[in-house]
Structures are given as structure tokens and as C-alpha cells.
Design an enzyme around this catalytic site. Structure first.
Site, PDB file in Angstrom:
ATOM      1  N   LEU A  27      -8.289 -16.263 -90.612  1.00 49.92           N
ATOM      2  CA  LEU A  27      -8.548 -17.672 -90.880  1.00 49.92           C
ATOM      3  C   LEU A  27      -9.862 -18.145 -90.287  1.00 49.92           C
ATOM      4  CD1 LEU A  27      -4.975 -19.104 -90.224  1.00 49.92           C
ATOM      5  CD2 LEU A  27      -6.015 -18.545 -92.421  1.00 49.92           C
ATOM      6  N   ALA A  28     -10.213 -17.637 -89.105  1.00 51.61           N
ATOM      7  CA  ALA A  28     -11.425 -18.116 -88.441  1.00 51.61           C
ATOM      8  C   ALA A  28     -11.828 -17.133 -87.354  1.00 51.61           C
ATOM      9  CB  ALA A  28     -11.217 -19.505 -87.840  1.00 51.61           C
ATOM     10  N   GLY A  30     -14.335 -17.342 -83.829  1.00 50.36           N
ATOM     11  CA  GLY A  30     -15.163 -18.159 -82.948  1.00 50.36           C
ATOM     12  C   GLY A  30     -15.868 -17.305 -81.920  1.00 50.36           C
ATOM     13  N   GLY A  31     -16.382 -17.953 -80.904  1.00 50.87           N
ATOM     14  CA  GLY A  31     -17.111 -17.228 -79.873  1.00 50.87           C
ATOM     15  C   GLY A  31     -16.209 -16.490 -78.900  1.00 50.87           C
ATOM     16  N   MET A  32     -14.946 -16.906 -78.825  1.00 51.90           N
ATOM     17  CA  MET A  32     -14.021 -16.314 -77.866  1.00 51.90           C
ATOM     18  C   MET A  32     -12.881 -15.536 -78.523  1.00 51.90           C
ATOM     19  SD  MET A  32     -14.979 -17.044 -74.764  1.00 51.90           S
ATOM     20  CE  MET A  32     -15.955 -18.207 -73.803  1.00 51.90           C
ATOM     21  N   ALA A  33     -12.446 -16.004 -79.680  1.00 44.97           N
ATOM     22  CA  ALA A  33     -11.253 -15.411 -80.282  1.00 44.97           C
ATOM     23  C   ALA A  33     -11.340 -15.457 -81.797  1.00 44.97           C
ATOM     24  CB  ALA A  33      -9.996 -16.141 -79.806  1.00 44.97           C
ATOM     25  N   GLU A  34     -10.445 -14.712 -82.419  1.00 37.28           N
ATOM     26  CA  GLU A  34     -10.301 -14.738 -83.871  1.00 37.28           C
ATOM     27  C   GLU A  34      -8.865 -15.128 -84.180  1.00 37.28           C
ATOM     28  OE1 GLU A  34     -11.442 -10.878 -85.185  1.00 37.28           O
ATOM     29  OE2 GLU A  34     -10.354  -9.855 -83.583  1.00 37.28           O
ATOM     30  N   LYS A  53      -3.691 -15.804 -82.400  1.00 37.98           N
ATOM     31  CA  LYS A  53      -5.020 -16.037 -81.828  1.00 37.98           C
ATOM     32  C   LYS A  53      -5.305 -14.892 -80.870  1.00 37.98           C
ATOM     33  CE  LYS A  53      -7.500 -19.475 -78.993  1.00 37.98           C
ATOM     34  NZ  LYS A  53      -7.359 -20.791 -78.304  1.00 37.98           N
ATOM     35  N   ASP A 159      -8.534 -33.531 -73.798  1.00 37.97           N
ATOM     36  CA  ASP A 159      -9.456 -33.206 -74.894  1.00 37.97           C
ATOM     37  C   ASP A 159      -8.905 -33.716 -76.221  1.00 37.97           C
ATOM     38  OD1 ASP A 159     -11.777 -32.196 -75.991  1.00 37.97           O
ATOM     39  OD2 ASP A 159     -11.064 -30.135 -76.116  1.00 37.97           O
TER      40      ASP A 159
END
Length: 566
Positions: A27-28, A30-34, A53, A159
């Protein structure tokens, strides 16, 4: 949960097995995880769809990040509420840490706001209030959560922002990402003395090291969200650092009704209280803020508001919903393949971890003579010299070669699967002369792909396709696709003069000029043309060879003495 489209979507992803998870779609990244859409399978066809994740391999050794991930999972797993995305599991497989969590078919609130604006779809005031009402219900639950002993966990999300709230295609909202949440336990990831969270939604007291702050910072952020949903504007000037943030929060908030006169007058004091600079002047808890919004919504039923929002979500995201359904169309097929692969892996593993007892080793000393009642045992020690060690080494080499041979044999004899698809689907599959139980798309199990096979794909009124599978030792999955051209086509029959009756294989089908649909082109057909006053015309055609259009000139019938037709 689902995330917005990744910045870069890798093209090399293939569904695969990750521990007990069947990873079906990325699905996505990122810089830390997929993030993956995944399923777990159980007995009797049980399946559970979820999100996995997984920390990127490059971050797998980052102990600080791993601790944050684990803390987030431990904290969020305690939160079971309709408006909070649920955490199911946290663990590590092959040194890769992961979180398994609820899958929400939808988009972030941030993406929804942008998409609605592009599509020209406007949220009603009731819908905006309803979305934030759901957010407040989830926040209030988290703020009041206690441990099993009844001690307050004092959770503060820290957040709350549009990209940390998911809106389903049915109009439900779920809060997620407690990654920097503050709590009274050792699970807190918030670093005291630092300003964490998105500047656009941070309360002024969070930027001050002198002032203590609590859950009311989340209420402040929820107020900003509601203001943006109602007015499509931000309530405060943009801040770029701590100083400008504090000053911006002191600015006078323009009442929402001065921006949009559709809004009810009662919304102004509610929002101004939620956005008060002094936390003591805000709502003391999320429920109080929510109750004020409920009073404003009354008597509009919640279900009517959600139904309208859900229909708008389906309208704006029709293409994405269709793509997601298409992505799930072959889940059962892919799951079957991955389950077979997992079983093959387990079978090979069990063969090489067989713990059957080994034969008793030969002793390094032996008794030459057995002791009798009158004699003492006389023994002789056999010293292991160089020749004996050579024998031991030779045995080890032989054992290694035998293991290697066993591995090669296991790979050669392993049974795999063939994934067979066709265009159109629903075709019959025949493997080595034996029909498969299910039509395409289907999985044919138990094939030794180290051996050759013949696969035929057949369908009614379609040209069959035969595929010869070359042997590939060690392969567990083979994909086969057959495009089956249609054998039906339309043929056109014309005559000069027109108006002749047309019979196709003895069946009257009309008069010329005529187009007859659904004619098998690989078979011969007899065409008869009959027109009063003209000779009967009969001919045989094979459309795939003779073409699809036939033009015939009909001869006029002459009288008995060669005169003109009667």
C-alpha cells in the site's frame, strides 16, 4: 488502516509469505516502514484481512526506532474503540519487526478534504461536525483509559492532524498513529522538552517549556480540524518556529459564521472555546466538547448524516474503490498459491530437521576377552592414528554429499502448483489429459515442475490453447495464461438483386443484404439463396478461410423456350 498513495510505488512487488501473514498488496513505502494489505488464514477457510506495517530492512538494526514501534503497539493495543484503528499484534519475523493492525478501507481526512475540493463536493456543516464528533469520542476514550488496576494511563495523542485520521468509504472516522503519544507509563514516546507534532495543530502550551500541559492539547487540535472542515480556512496564521507559533495562537480567531453564513450561529462560541489560548478556558474533556456538538446537531439523526457522507465518499472515490475491489478479485487464488508454497517450505524444513535418534557410535576401545568367574578382563586400547582420522573425515564428506544429494532430490521431487488464467475466464483446464476440478482462474496443485507437462485451456466457441511446460527443477509456482480467440463472428451475405431469402445450414435467417451474428468460423456452412424469378443459388463456405462477406449474383430464370422469365 490504509495510508495515502506512497511517494514512490515499487513495481517489483510480488505477493509472498511473511511468517503467518500472506502479503497481498503493497500500500505504501515511507522512510521508516512499508505497509502491506495482508491476510492470515485459519481452519476451515477462515481468513482475516489486515494491514502489516514492517520496518524497512535498512532500519532493522535501529534500536531506537524499534523501541518506538514496540511502544506504540503496546500502548495502542490497549485501546479498543470504534473510532481508533485497532492494533492486533507486534512481533519480529527473521529479525524484521512489524505491527499487524486493522484495515480501514478509506483515505486520510487530509486526502478526503483535498479530493472533495477538487471534485467540487462540499461537506455540509452537519457532516463536518459529525466527523469531529467521532474523533472526539475516540480521543475521550484514550484520555480516560486506565490500566487493569484502574490507574489512569494519562494518554495524550500529541499529533491529532488530518493525516492521522482515516475516513472509511462508509463515512466512519478512526484515529491512528499513537507513535509520539505521551503516557504515564514507560510506553511514552514523547520526548519531554521537545516540540513534537505538526506545527499547524500544536497547542501553545506545548511550545512552552515552563508550562505543564495535558490532554487538552488534543482538544485544541480537534478544534482546529473542525474549523478547517467548516470554513476551508485555517484559524491561525502560519507558524514556522516556536516563537511564531506562540504568537499565532494569541491572534484573534475569526468566528466561522463570518466566513460562511450557512453555519449555525451556535457554532461560534463552541469553536472559540475549543481554540482558547488558555487551556483552563477550553473544554475540560473531549466528551464535553462532543456533547456541545451533539446538542448543535439535534435533531438531525447521526445515521442520515453518515449515509450522506458515505454516498459522497463513494462518488468521489468511485475509481479507487473499483481498483481496490479489482486488487482483491484474485485474493483467493493468490492465497491458495502462497499456502502451497508455505507448505512446501515447511515440508523441506521438516525433512532437514528430522530429529530421529542416531546410531550408537562405535567405541574407541573394545574388550578382546569377556570376563569369566575365574578370569579378569583383558582389554586393548585402539589408538586412533592418521589413517583412522582419514576414515572419519571421509565419513563426514560422504555424509555431507549424501545430505546434498538428499537436498537435490527433495528439490527435484518437490511438488508445485500451476496458476492458470485465461481471457475470457471460466475456461476448462486439462493437464496431461486430466481435467482440473475448477475453471479458470484456478490453481492446479501437486505438479512436479521438474518434469514436462502439457496444459490445454478450452472454452466453448473459443480456439483452444495448448502450452508445453518445460521442466524447471526447484520451481514451486508456474504461471500460465491463455488468450482464447473467439470462434464466433458475424458473416454478411449480399445478392444482386437483393431481397433473396437466406438459409444458413437449412435454417431461414432473413433476406439479403443480411448480417448473421454468432457463426462458427472454423466450420463449413451451407448457404442457400432463393429469389422468385431467379435460379436457386447454393454454396458452401469456411469463414476463417473464405472470409466473412459473400456477394452473389443471381441468374434470372428463363422460360421453357429460352424466353424471358415467367
Amino acid at each position: 488502516m490504509t495510508r495515502p498513495a506512497p511517494r514512490t510505488q515499487p513495481q517489483d512487488f510480488k505477493p509472498h509469505v511473511f511468517g503467518k501473514f500472506f502479503l497481498l498488496q503493497r500500500l505504501a513505502v515511507g522512510g521508516m516502514a512499508e505497509i502491506y494489505r495482508a491476510k492470515v488464514a485459519g481452519a476451515g477457510g477462515f481468513e482475516k484481512e489486515m494491514v502489516v506495517k514492517r520496518i524497512l530492512p535498512a532500519r532493522a538494526q535501529d534500536q531506537g526506532f524499534i523501541k518506538m514501534l514496540v511502544n506504540e503497539a503496546k500502548l495502542t493495543v490497549q485501546l479498543t474503540h470504534n473510532n481508533i484503528a485497532q492494533i492486533y499484534e507486534c512481533g519480529a519475523i527473521d529479525h524484521q519487526y512489524f505491527i499487524a493492525m486493522e484495515l480501514v478501507n478509506g483515505v486520510t481526512l487530509k486526502e478526503m478534504m483535498s479530493a472533495f475540493q477538487r471534485a467540487g463536493v462540499t461537506l455540509t456543516p452537519e457532516q463536518s461536525i459529525y466527523l469531529v464528533l467521532q474523533l472526539l469520542q475516540g480521543l475521550d476514550y484514550a484520555h480516560k483509559k486506565t490500566d487493569p488496576q484502574g490507574n489512569p494511563l494519562q494518554i495524550v495523542h500529541c499529533d491529532v492532524a488530518p493525516d492521522n485520521a482515516l475516513v472509511s468509504y462508509q463515512g466512519e472516522l478512526k484515529l491512528l498513529d499513537f507513535g509520539i503519544a505521551r503516557a504515564a507509563t514507560g510506553l511514552s514516546n514523547y520526548k519531554e522538552g521537545m516540540l513534537m507534532g505538526k506545527l499547524g495543530y500544536v497547542a501553545p502550551e506545548q511550545a512552552s517549556v515552563e508550562k505543564a500541559w495535558d490532554h487538552r492539547v488534543d482538544i485544541f487540535a480537534a478544534g482546529i480540524l473542525l474549523y478547517e472542515l467548516l470554513t476551508r480556512q485555517k484559524p491561525f496564521p502560519k507558524a514556522t518556529d516556536v516563537e511564531s507559533l506562540i504568537q499565532s495562537r494569541k491572534a484573534r480567531v475569526l468566528p466561522p459564521t463570518t466566513i460562511d453564513d450557512r453555519l449555525p450561529r451556535e457554532i461560534d462560541p463552541i469553536l472559540l472555546r475549543a481554540l482558547a489560548y488558555d487551556p483552563e478556558k477550553r473544554y475540560p474533556e473531549g466528551r464535553a466538547f462532543a456533547d456541545a456538538l451533539v446538542d448543535l446537531l439535534f435533531p438531525t439523526p447521526h445515521s442520515a448524516i453518515q449515509d450522506l457522507l458515505g454516498s459522497q465518499m463513494h462518488q468521489v472515490y468511485a475509481e479507487r474503490i473499483a481498483r481496490q475491489r479489482q486488487a482483491r478479485a484474485h485474493d483467493a487464488l493468490v492465497m491458495k498459491v502462497l499456502a502451497n508454497v508455505a507448505a512446501q517450505q515447511q515440508a523441506v524444513y521438516e525433512k532437514f530437521t528430522d530429529t530421529r535418534p542416531s546410531p550408537t557410535p562405535l567405541p574407541l576401545s573394545r574388550q578382546d576377552d569377556l570376563e569369566t568367574p575365574r578370569t579378569r578382563v583383558r582389554t586393548r586400547t585402539v589408538r586412533v592414528g592418521v589413517p583412522a582420522w582419514r576414515a572419519v573425515l571421509a565419513g563426514l564428506v560422504a555424509g555431507t554429499m549424501a545430505a546434498a544429494g538428499f537436498l537435490a532430490a527433495a528439490v527435484w521431487l518437490a511438488r508445485g502448483v500451476a496458476v492458470v488464467t485465461s481471457n475470457p475466464p471460466g475456461a476448462q483446464v486439462i493437464v496431461d489429459g486430466r481435467p482440473a476440478p475448477d475453471p479458470t482462474p484456478t490453481v492446479v496443485e501437486g505438479l512436479r515442475l521438474s518434469q514436462p507437462h502439457t496444459v490445454e485451456i478450452r472454452a466453448t466457441d473459443r480456439r483452444p490453447v495448448a502450452v508445453e511446460l518445460e521442466p524447471r527443477p526447484g520451481e514451486l509456482v508456474r504461471r500460465i495464461h491463455g488468450d482464447l480467440p473467439t470462434l464466433l463472428s458475424a458473416i454478411t451475405v449480399e445478392s444482386d438483386p437483393p431481397g433473396a431469402e437466406v438459409r444458413l445450414d437449412g435454417r431461414t435467417v432473413g433476406s439479403t443484404p443480411l448480417t448473421v451474428p454468432g457463426v462458427r468460423i472454423d466450420e463449413r456452412h451451407r448457404i442457400d439463396l432463393a429469389l422468385p424469378g431467379h435460379e436457386f443459388d447454393q454454396f458452401v463456405v469456411l469463414p476463417e478461410k473464405d472470409g466473412l462477406r459473400f456477394q452473389r449474383k443471381l441468374a434470372a430464370r428463363r422460360g421453357p423456350r429460352g424466353g424471358r422469365p415467367e
